[in-house]
Design an enzyme around this catalytic site. Structure first.
Site, mmCIF file in Angstrom:
data_model
loop_
_atom_site.group_PDB
_atom_site.id
_atom_site.type_symbol
_atom_site.label_atom_id
_atom_site.label_comp_id
_atom_site.label_asym_id
_atom_site.label_seq_id
_atom_site.Cartn_x
_atom_site.Cartn_y
_atom_site.Cartn_z
ATOM 1 N N CYS A 34 0.836 -1.194 0.000
ATOM 2 C CA CYS A 34 0.000 0.000 0.000
ATOM 3 C C CYS A 34 0.875 1.250 0.000
ATOM 4 O O CYS A 34 2.091 1.182 0.192
ATOM 5 C CB CYS A 34 -0.929 0.013 1.213
ATOM 6 S SG CYS A 34 -0.048 0.124 2.784
ATOM 7 N N CYS A 37 2.851 1.788 3.139
ATOM 8 C CA CYS A 37 4.085 0.991 3.205
ATOM 9 C C CYS A 37 5.227 1.739 2.525
ATOM 10 O O CYS A 37 6.353 1.771 3.031
ATOM 11 C CB CYS A 37 3.877 -0.352 2.495
ATOM 12 S SG CYS A 37 2.765 -1.494 3.308
ATOM 13 N N ASP A 435 15.593 -54.445 -2.989
ATOM 14 C CA ASP A 435 14.751 -54.894 -1.877
ATOM 15 C C ASP A 435 13.331 -55.018 -2.431
ATOM 16 O O ASP A 435 13.010 -54.436 -3.479
ATOM 17 C CB ASP A 435 14.815 -53.874 -0.748
ATOM 18 C CG ASP A 435 13.832 -54.199 0.359
ATOM 19 O OD1 ASP A 435 13.790 -55.363 0.791
ATOM 20 O OD2 ASP A 435 13.099 -53.279 0.777
ATOM 21 N N ASP A 612 15.215 -49.520 1.053
ATOM 22 C CA ASP A 612 14.672 -48.428 1.864
ATOM 23 C C ASP A 612 14.590 -48.724 3.343
ATOM 24 O O ASP A 612 14.203 -47.854 4.131
ATOM 25 C CB ASP A 612 13.271 -48.071 1.367
ATOM 26 C CG ASP A 612 12.246 -49.160 1.696
ATOM 27 O OD1 ASP A 612 12.642 -50.348 1.766
ATOM 28 O OD2 ASP A 612 11.070 -48.819 1.885
ATOM 29 N N ASP A 616 18.235 -53.156 5.019
ATOM 30 C CA ASP A 616 18.960 -52.958 3.758
ATOM 31 C C ASP A 616 20.253 -52.157 3.940
ATOM 32 O O ASP A 616 21.049 -52.063 2.998
ATOM 33 C CB ASP A 616 18.077 -52.205 2.745
ATOM 34 C CG ASP A 616 16.822 -52.973 2.393
ATOM 35 O OD1 ASP A 616 16.920 -54.197 2.204
ATOM 36 O OD2 ASP A 616 15.749 -52.346 2.313
#
Length: 714
Positions: A34, A37, A435, A612, A616
């Site tokens: 504005c 500001c 896996d 994951d 593993d």
């Protein structure tokens, strides 16, 4: 009467406007919206004694400040006290070129303009001007050329002086020496110390073409944008800290765990945390490559670098500063971009040997030509050509530009390369071991066995303490039947085996056959209630999206594949058969996976492990290379060389093919650099390349290597 649209603008009164001096700072203001500001920002800045002017552009949300004696941080702190967030804008990022490119372009213009004017004067001398007339032309040429060279060649002179002060030699030392020698020899001729044709035009042309080469080289490297730099650019410099008195603007690096911050629509998260109130849609595309906004609400975890698109939320800071996931990711990527390969070692050793060798070669060339011809000026001309043409810029760029391009492109495609040797190791892979659960399949396991209520309650009591897909399936089955998990004590998780606890006076187990129940090729697991025979548990699961396409692509490239799982033979055979994977190993413990990989490596194969889970991590650590989905456990992601941020296995083939392409590109670049030196150096030593031709050849070699590096990988 003016109405302020935000608290920071309350009471702001527009100040007088004056002529605007040249701006020295450019700041981004994310919160202004504005006229109040604008006035508030300009008044806060112009109140500082060293600020000559401050002008706000509301449309672009920027303020241009003329304050030659102040740092940007002083201006940012001043605006923070006034209630406005601000961050510096790099002017170079606002246009097509960065600041260094603009400076190089200016120097190119100066050298080119001076070169053309000196060449015009040289025409008069070459056309027959003699005596005092010729000397005047030479002196005027000197007045143009010497200042032009002194300014335009500063990048070479500055780099060379820095190296010499540090007691070392770099590739700019012989280039600077060549420019100085060419200019000095021309100056000697201008004062009548030599009857040989002047070299002012050659000195300027040498500087001009070397600058053009450096400009194009830098512009080409700009196409290989660093993913680490892009991640660093995602860091928000400021935050809205929630206090008892409201909110105030603070530096993001001052946040500590436990702080509460507010996020407005369009704000980028400055820290990792948890949403305490509100809801929003998050843009995570810069971190994960996923373009669809992700909804987030109370209790959801958020990360630094994500952008709130809608709604205002309050976030509790869990990690800040260098501890955020964004900061750690940037450090990992920066390490990965400096890929260390055997080709990098070759290039580094050649570049280190370059300076002493080229100076020796230049001196030997001068001495040889002087001995044969007795002409010192001609010998110096040839020596200058040798100094320039032997620059190893192409060899020095051969590997690092390719590394930056490859790792950057992988990151932008959703793959985080963590290791600085990953590309070379991935390029050598001939066997891929997967896996099963959570990698080849969705990980959404369904319990296919109908258990009695009491048995299901015991199984859920154990399973609720584990993240294993079977454990989640058991808890989901109990919830679906409104069965509350039984209370268990002393729970212990045995990686690769299962869960163990006590219920009352009974020891109970949930886990793999041979540990929680008899050895069997049937059920995936057993529940041992300590009362009667163990109950067999069967599961069912779905193959994950992209899995079939990934396996097909690997098979088409001649890759060997294997499925390594701790599940029962029937479940493993079902998935392996559906995907066409011939080598399927069931009932493998974590040690069994390690042994299988070690055996394949001992047989001469290069093995990539994709997994994951906790079971593993051993295989991921001992394999030649390792990839983990972003949804994997922390331990698996830590052990992996590459993390798939988007999920799915499509990144496995992309990583392998990109790594192979990068290694091939490195070999091509080193071959181009070596071929250039094999051809050009003898020509320069034999006197077939003038300093001008040498500058053109050297620049062309660097540009060729850079352009080859940024070509798209296939």
């Amino acid at each position: 009467m003016s109405v302020a649209a935000c608290p920071a603008c309350a009471g702001a009164v527009p100040g007088p406007r004056a002529a605007t001096p040249d701006a020295t700072h450019l700041l981004h203001l994310p919160d202004i919206h504005c006229g109040g500001c604008i006035s508030s920002v300009e008044r806060a800045l112009t109140a500082l004694p060293d600020v000559l002017s401050a002008r706000v552009n509301l449309t672009q949300k920027r303020v241009s400040v003329a304050a030659p004696g102040l740092s940007s941080q002083v201006l940012i702190d001043t605006l923070a006290r006034a209630g406005h967030r601000a961050q510096p804008l790099d002017r170079g990022r606002l246009g097509p070129r960065d600041a260094e490119l603009r400076r190089l372009l200016t120097r190119i213009g100066v050298a080119g303009f001076a070169m053309m004017n000196v060449m015009l004067m040289s025409v008069a001398v070459w056309s027959g001007a003699t005596g005092a007339t010729a000397q005047v032309f030479h002196l005027v040429s000197a007045m143009i050329a010497i200042p032009a060279v002194a300014y335009a060649a500063q990048p070479f002179f500055g780099s060379a002086l820095s190296a010499l002060r540090a007691g070392r030699l770099n590739m700019d030392v012989p280039i600077s020496l060549a420019i100085v020698l060419a200019s000095g020899a021309s100056l000697a001729q201008a004062f009548g110390l030599s009857d040989r044709a002047g070299w002012f035009d050659a000195a300027l042309a040498l500087t001009f073409f070397l600058l053009v080469g450096r400009y194009l080289e830098r512009a080409g490297r700009g196409a290989a944008r660093s993913a680490a730099a892009e991640l660093a650019a995602l860091e928000a410099p400021q935050a809205l800290l929630v206090t008892a008195d409201g909110t105030r603007v603070v530096a993001a690096d001052s946040l500590v765990p436990g702080d509460r911050i507010r996020l407005l629509p369009g704000d980028r998260l400055p820290a990792d945390g948890t949403i305490l109130s509100g809801a929003t849609d998050l843009d995570r595309s810069a971190l994960t490559g996923e373009s669809a906004p992700a909804p987030a609400g109370i209790g959801d975890a958020v990360q630094a670098g994500e952008i709130a698109l809608t709604g205002s939320v309050e976030v509790r800071v869990d990690r800040a500063g260098r501890d955020t996931a964004l900061a750690r990711m940037a450090e990992i990527v920066a390490t990965a971009e400096a890929q260390r390969t055997r080709y990098a070692g070759i290039a580094d050793r050649a570049a280190r040997l370059y300076a002493p060798l080229v100076h020796g070669l230049g001196a030997a060339t001068f001495a040889g030509w002087l001995l044969v011809t007795g002409d010192a000026w001609l010998s110096l001309d040839v020596a200058i050509s040798v100094l320039v043409i032997t620059c190893p810029c192409a060899l020095g760029l051969a590997v690092p530009v390719v590394s930056t391009v490859a790792t950057g492109r992988l990151f932008r495609d959703g793959m985080l390369v963590k290791s600085d040797t990953a590309l070379e190791r991935l390029s050598q892979i001939d066997t891929v071991a997967f896996d099963k659960t959570g990698t080849l399949t969705t990980g959404e396991v369904r319990l296919a066995t109908e258990l009695a209520d009491d048995d299901l309650a015991l199984a859920a009591g154990l399973a609720r303490h584990s993240r294993h897909p079977l454990a989640r399936a058991i808890v989901a089955a109990a919830d679906a039947r409104d069965i509350s998990p039984a209370q268990v004590d002393g729970l212990t998780e045995h990686p690769g085996l299962g869960l163990e606890a006590t219920h009352g006076t009974r020891r109970i187990r949930l886990g793999r056959p041979g540990w929680a129940g008899p050895e069997s090729d049937g059920p995936s697991a057993f529940l041992d209630t300590g009362d009667g025979a163990p109950r067999p548990l069967e599961t069912a699961e779905r193959i994950a999206p992209e899995t079939e396409a990934t396996v097909t692509a690997l098979r088409a490239r001649g890759m060997d594949m294997a499925l390594l799982s701790g599940d029962g033979p029937r479940a493993v055979a079902r998935i392996a058969g559906a995907l066409g994977i011939a080598a399927a190993q069931a009932r493998l413990t974590p040690e069994g996976k390690v042994d299988w990989i070690a055996d394949r490596r001992a047989a001469g194969h290069r093995v990539l492990m994709v997994g994951d889970g906790l079971n593993d991590t051993g295989g991921l650590a001992v394999a030649d290379a390792a990839i983990s989905p972003g949804s994997g456990l922390d331990a698996a992601r830590s052990a992996a060389d590459v993390v798939l941020l988007r999920g799915g296995l499509g990144g496995v083939t992309d990583a392998l093919w990109t790594a192979r392409g990068a290694m091939a590109r490195m070999r091509q670049n080193i071959g181009l650099a070596v071929a250039y030196n094999v051809v050009s150096v003898p020509l320069a030593v034999l006197g077939y390349a003038s300093p001008l031709v040498a500058a053109l050849a050297m620049s062309l070699s660097s540009i060729t290597v850079t352009l080859n590096a940024v070509r798209r990988f296939k």
